[in-house]
Design a protein around this motif. Structure first.
Motif, PDB file in Angstrom:
ATOM      1  N   ASP A  15       0.848  -1.190   0.000  1.00 22.17           N
ATOM      2  CA  ASP A  15       0.000   0.000   0.000  1.00 22.17           C
ATOM      3  C   ASP A  15       0.887   1.245   0.000  1.00 22.17           C
ATOM      4  N   LYS A  17       1.173   5.800  -0.979  1.00 23.57           N
ATOM      5  CA  LYS A  17       0.704   7.064  -1.550  1.00 23.57           C
ATOM      6  C   LYS A  17       1.311   7.138  -2.941  1.00 23.57           C
ATOM      7  N   TYR A  37      -4.012   7.469  -2.321  1.00 23.74           N
ATOM      8  CA  TYR A  37      -3.534   6.267  -1.667  1.00 23.74           C
ATOM      9  C   TYR A  37      -4.048   5.051  -2.429  1.00 23.74           C
TER      10      TYR A  37
END
Length: 75
Positions: A15, A17, A37
């Motif tokens: 995960d 940004k 995100y």
């Protein structure tokens, strides 16, 4: 005017940004079409480049601490 789009495919190991920006060949930012995100995995975003003049641009993608820059031709 012609409708022009550019598909961007990317794969994130975790995960992150993500920030994608377009710059002229002189490094002047003209667009920041993706800022957000994203979860780990494969992603596809479509950029509308119909307002850009024909020519070469630099596509910069930041994901976490990784930055990738690619040349992009708009016709």
């Amino acid at each position: 005017p012609a409708i022009r789009h550019c598909r961007i495919l990317f794969n994130l190991p975790s995960d992150s940004k993500v920030l994608i920006s377009l710059q002229t060949s002189l490094g002047i930012e003209v667009s920041q079409p993706v800022k957000g995100y994203f979860q780990a995995g494969k992603h596809e975003v479509t950029l509308d480049v119909s307002t850009l003049k024909c020519g070469m641009y630099l596509l910069s993608m930041m994901a976490g601490k990784t930055r990738i820059i690619r040349k992009m031709i708009v016709q």
